[in-house]
Enzyme design. Structure first.
Site, PDB file in Angstrom:
ATOM      1  CD  GLU A  69      -2.990   0.380  -0.127  1.00  0.00           C
ATOM      2  OE1 GLU A  69      -3.061  -0.697  -0.169  1.00  0.00           O
ATOM      3  OE2 GLU A  69      -3.365   1.432  -0.689  1.00  0.00           O
ATOM      4  CB  SER A  70       1.627   3.701  -2.568  1.00  0.00           C
ATOM      5  OG  SER A  70       0.561   4.313  -2.890  1.00  0.00           O
ATOM      6  CB  CYS A 123       2.462  -2.864  -7.334  1.00  0.00           C
ATOM      7  SG  CYS A 123       0.714  -2.994  -7.566  1.00  0.00           S
ATOM      8  NE  ARG A 182      -6.499  -2.672  -3.575  1.00  0.00           N
ATOM      9  CZ  ARG A 182      -6.219  -1.519  -2.944  1.00  0.00           C
ATOM     10  NH1 ARG A 182      -6.804  -0.510  -3.382  1.00  0.00           N
ATOM     11  NH2 ARG A 182      -5.566  -1.359  -1.899  1.00  0.00           N
ATOM     12  CG  HIS A 215       2.562  -7.822  -7.801  1.00  0.00           C
ATOM     13  ND1 HIS A 215       3.229  -7.214  -6.718  1.00  0.00           N
ATOM     14  CD2 HIS A 215       1.758  -7.088  -8.196  1.00  0.00           C
ATOM     15  CE1 HIS A 215       2.304  -6.261  -5.963  1.00  0.00           C
ATOM     16  NE2 HIS A 215       1.353  -6.101  -6.813  1.00  0.00           N
ATOM     17  CD  GLU A 256       6.399  -9.167  -6.077  1.00  0.00           C
ATOM     18  OE1 GLU A 256       6.491  -8.863  -7.500  1.00  0.00           O
ATOM     19  OE2 GLU A 256       5.478  -8.500  -5.715  1.00  0.00           O
TER      20      GLU A 256
HETATM   21  N1  GLN Z   1      -3.262  -0.001  -4.731  1.00  0.00           N
HETATM   22  C1  GLN Z   1      -1.922  -0.290  -4.178  1.00  0.00           C
HETATM   23  C2  GLN Z   1      -1.480   1.355  -3.980  1.00  0.00           C
HETATM   24  O1  GLN Z   1      -2.111   2.363  -4.467  1.00  0.00           O
HETATM   25  C3  GLN Z   1      -1.052  -0.823  -4.781  1.00  0.00           C
HETATM   26  C4  GLN Z   1      -1.308  -2.378  -5.031  1.00  0.00           C
HETATM   27  C5  GLN Z   1      -0.144  -3.208  -5.064  1.00  0.00           C
HETATM   28  O2  GLN Z   1       1.098  -2.871  -4.736  1.00  0.00           O
HETATM   29  N2  GLN Z   1      -0.341  -4.528  -5.353  1.00  0.00           N
HETATM   30  O3  GLN Z   1      -0.664   1.769  -3.442  1.00  0.00           O
END
Ligand code: GLN
Length: 197
Positions: A47-48, A77, A138, A174, A176
């Protein structure tokens, strides 16, 4: 070669496992001093907003920006969002890569998907290139690439999902989370390359 994996939140263990399988020494990074002596760094998905907040709390923002001036960083991501100069929202980011990202561009968790994409810059087998399975969870879209950055991978409809700027690498997907270690090997090549960030 010694590679750090930013271990504040998210899928850092998975990156570490692939790197270790490739025989690379890895370090979990939570504090600025742990960046010392590293040849490159991976910022994982997660989650950024959380990664950004924790990076501020741990005094990592400026040390990470400095790190990216000389050494390779790969953001997957949420990590790609964190590298961007513009995440279209007010949240702590490093702002070191000439990309604009749109968070959650593909919808919610249920809209996560996998797709095989052509990535001719990855090694093939027996002289033949074969696609890479990209996992999107996401995921953000790389809405715009300018300045020093260039497009590395696009979806069949042309939307950008990976970019590079010298030794900085951003992927919406991803690698990984697959068994295919070719993207990690590509990053290790970048780490050792003479490119300027
Ligand atoms: N939706 C996340 C974000 O906005 C990123 C999702 C992820 O890293 N898989 O930070």
């Amino acid at each position: 070669m010694k590679i750090g994996v930013l271990a504040l939140q998210g899928a850092f263990i998975e990156h570490q496992h692939i790197l270790e399988r490739l025989g690379v020494e890895t370090v979990q990074v939570r504090l600025p001093a742990q960046l010392e002596g590293l040849d490159g760094l991976i910022i994982p998905g997660g989650e950024s907003t959380t990664i950004g907040k924790l990076a501020v709390d741990f005094g990592l923002l400026e040390p990470l920006r400095q790190f990216g001036k000389q050494r390779a960083i790969w953001g997957t991501c949420a990590g790609a969002i964190f590298l961007s100069k513009d995440a279209r929202r007010d949240q702590p980011i490093l702002g070191i890569m000439d990309i604009v990202v749109e968070r959650n561009a593909f919808g919610r968790q249920v809209n996560s998907f996998e797709i095989e994409l052509e990535m001719p810059f990855l090694p093939g087998q027996n002289g033949r290139v074969y696609p890479f399975r990209a996992v999107f969870i996401r995921a953000p879209l790389i809405e715009k690439v300018w300045g020093g950055a260039s497009v590395l991978v696009s979806l069949p409809d042309g939307r950008i999902v990976a970019a590079r700027q010298g030794k900085l690498l951003a992927t919406s997907f991803h690698p990984e989370l697959t068994d295919d270690d070719r993207f990690h090997r590509y990053f290790l090549e970048l780490v050792q390359s003479p490119f300027e960030p």
